[in-house]
Design an enzyme around this catalytic site. Structure first.
Site, short mmCIF file in Angstrom:
data_model
loop_
_atom_site.label_atom_id
_atom_site.label_comp_id
_atom_site.label_asym_id
_atom_site.label_seq_id
_atom_site.Cartn_x
_atom_site.Cartn_y
_atom_site.Cartn_z
N GLY A 1 58.97 9.30 -36.60
CA GLY A 1 60.17 10.12 -36.45
C GLY A 1 61.28 9.35 -35.74
O GLY A 1 61.02 8.53 -34.87
N LYS B 1 55.96 10.40 -42.80
CA LYS B 1 55.11 11.15 -43.74
C LYS B 1 54.21 10.19 -44.50
O LYS B 1 54.60 9.07 -44.81
CB LYS B 1 55.99 11.92 -44.75
CG LYS B 1 56.84 13.00 -44.10
CD LYS B 1 56.04 14.22 -43.68
CE LYS B 1 56.80 15.14 -42.75
NZ LYS B 1 56.85 14.75 -41.34
N GLY B 2 53.02 10.63 -44.81
CA GLY B 2 52.10 9.85 -45.64
C GLY B 2 51.43 8.77 -44.82
O GLY B 2 52.09 7.88 -44.30
N GLY C 1 56.00 5.26 -32.68
CA GLY C 1 55.27 6.16 -31.80
C GLY C 1 53.77 5.99 -32.02
O GLY C 1 53.35 4.99 -32.62
N THR D 1 59.54 7.35 -28.80
CA THR D 1 59.26 8.74 -29.17
C THR D 1 59.97 9.67 -28.20
O THR D 1 59.89 9.47 -26.98
CB THR D 1 57.75 9.10 -29.15
OG1 THR D 1 57.61 10.52 -28.97
CG2 THR D 1 56.97 8.43 -28.04
N ASP E 1 59.05 12.49 -27.59
CA ASP E 1 57.99 13.26 -26.90
C ASP E 1 57.45 12.52 -25.68
O ASP E 1 56.81 13.13 -24.83
CB ASP E 1 56.82 13.52 -27.86
CG ASP E 1 57.25 14.27 -29.10
OD1 ASP E 1 58.28 14.97 -29.03
OD2 ASP E 1 56.56 14.16 -30.13
O1 F6P Z 1 57.14 13.31 -32.62
C1 F6P Z 1 58.44 13.72 -32.53
C2 F6P Z 1 58.62 15.08 -33.11
O2 F6P Z 1 59.98 15.30 -33.02
C3 F6P Z 1 57.81 16.21 -32.47
O3 F6P Z 1 58.27 16.60 -31.24
C4 F6P Z 1 57.89 17.27 -33.53
O4 F6P Z 1 56.86 18.20 -33.43
C5 F6P Z 1 57.82 16.46 -34.76
O5 F6P Z 1 58.27 15.16 -34.45
C6 F6P Z 1 58.61 16.99 -35.91
O6 F6P Z 1 58.55 16.08 -36.95
P1 F6P Z 1 59.14 16.28 -38.40
O7 F6P Z 1 59.94 17.53 -38.39
O8 F6P Z 1 59.95 15.06 -38.67
O9 F6P Z 1 57.96 16.38 -39.27
#
Ligand code: F6P
Length: 360
Positions: A19, A83-84, A117, A140, A142
């Site tokens: 992300g 993704k993936g 991350g 990240t 998070d």
């Molecule tokens: O890991 C970062 C983060 O923003 C999380 O806090 C959140 O749950 C997730 O990614 C959302 O990811 P996406 O919407 O890109 O699948």
């Protein structure tokens, strides 16, 4: 501090994976500028590791001109993907590893700096095991990557969440309302705790502390009976009410994503007390926008340290912060456990000492 070995010309790839977050471009910029100083060539991999996994074999040359001024811009000029996972099963893993090795040899890359991350760095760990030269940089919002006390993007996300919480507070006070702000963080409450303290929230709910709704209601009622008409809750998306499970919702593409806890708290507060409670889900605003000064500085420090490791031919390492200082650790030591707020953290003590309810 890493000792520099003798300079030699290198072809380095840079990837931003997982992300996005504020500060990725600042890291790319610092890497390219330092590499240019060392006489290394730098190339960007498009969209995370997809370029390598799918064998598209396209590298974007990164020069001082390409990175001019990008350190202030959110997102990533290289693109990214969360993704993936090609390593999901043994067959996929075998194919992906073979593809990366093939592309790597073909492109004549000496080393890669991967900014990612936890999910991305677990993939990098597999690549390191088959001999791909990687140095990792944590990013990240998070702040949950095991092995580093702080990651690129978290500080700006805290600023964004704090600004949102402060704005909700003035509106709550104007209307004598209760406001719930749901922030990101998955199973770690780093954003919620810091933003909640900074915005003087009344209640902060974290994934690290299972919360008791009756305690929250009692705290709310005490405040109201003491004359307060507004109440602000900052809740992490992964916070869990006692006796219940984490809350998820389904995205339009059918993926199960964390979410819904804010609305659950608003409904429960309303049902139990009759208060008018409104929920704001801050969402991806926390991942976007320009990085703050702290994230730009951290990105530059991580980049410099990573490039020093490259120059010392010390690959297979992740850069991090431990006890407030830069350090590195081998990919083999990357732990599956995410970095959560330690329960003995002084921030948790601070929050409760200044009267913030943590739902326990
Ligand atoms: O890991 C970062 C983060 O923003 C999380 O806090 C959140 O749950 C997730 O990614 C959302 O990811 P996406 O919407 O890109 O699948």
């Amino acid at each position: 501090m890493v000792k520099n070995s003798k300079k030699h010309s290198l072809r380095l790839a840079i990837a931003t994976c997982g992300g996005d977050c504020p500060g990725l471009n600042a890291a790319i910029s610092a890497l390219v500028r330092q590499a240019a100083n060392q006489g290394y060539e730098t190339f960007g991999i498009k969209d995370g590791m997809n370029g390598f996994f799918e064998g598209s074999e396209t590298l974007l040359p990164l020069t001082l001109e390409t990175v001019h001024g990008i350190q202030n811009i959110g997102g990533t000029i290289l693109g990214t993907s969360n993704k993936g996972n090609p390593f999901r099963d043994e067959k996929g893993k075998k194919q992906a590893l073979a593809q990366v090795q093939k592309t790597w040899r073909k492109l004549g890359i000496d080393g890669m700096i991967a900014i990612g991350g936890d999910g991305s760095h677990y993939m990098m760990k597999e690549l390191v095991q088959v001999g791909i030269n990687i140095v990792g940089i944590p990013k990240t919002i998070d702040n949950d990557l095991g092995g580093s006390e702080i990651s690129i993007g978290w500080s700006t996300a805290v600023d964004t969440a704090t600004a949102a919480a402060m704005a909700l507070k003035t509106s709550a006070e104007a209307h004598s309302r209760t406001m719930i702000l749901e922030v990101m963080g998955r199973d770690s409450g780093h954003i919620a705790l810091s933003a909640g303290i900074a915005a003087e929230a009344d209640c902060i709910l974290l994934p690290e502390i299972e919360f008791d709704m009756t305690k929250v209601i009692k705290h709310f009622q005490k405040k109201v009976s003491g004359g307060r008409t507004a109440y602000l809750v900052v809740v992490a998306e992964g916070a869990v009410p006692s006796g219940m499970d984490k809350m998820f919702k389904t995205s339009v593409s059918g993926a199960l994503v964390l979410g819904g806890i804010g609305q659950h708290i608003a409904s429960t507060l309303h049902e139990q007390t009759g208060v008018d409670a409104r929920t704001t889900v801050l969402g991806h605003i926390q991942r976007g926008g320009s990085p703050n000064a702290s994230d730009k500085i951290l990105a530059s420090r991580f980049a410099t340290y990573a490039l020093d490791l490259v120059t010392a031919n010390d690959f297979g390492q992740i850069v991090g912060v431990k006890n407030g200082k830069l350090y590195h650790f081998p990919y083999s030591k990357l732990k599956a456990a995410r970095y959560k707020i330690p329960l003995n953290s002084d921030l948790i003590h601070t929050a409760e000492s200044i009267g913030i309810c943590l739902g326990r």
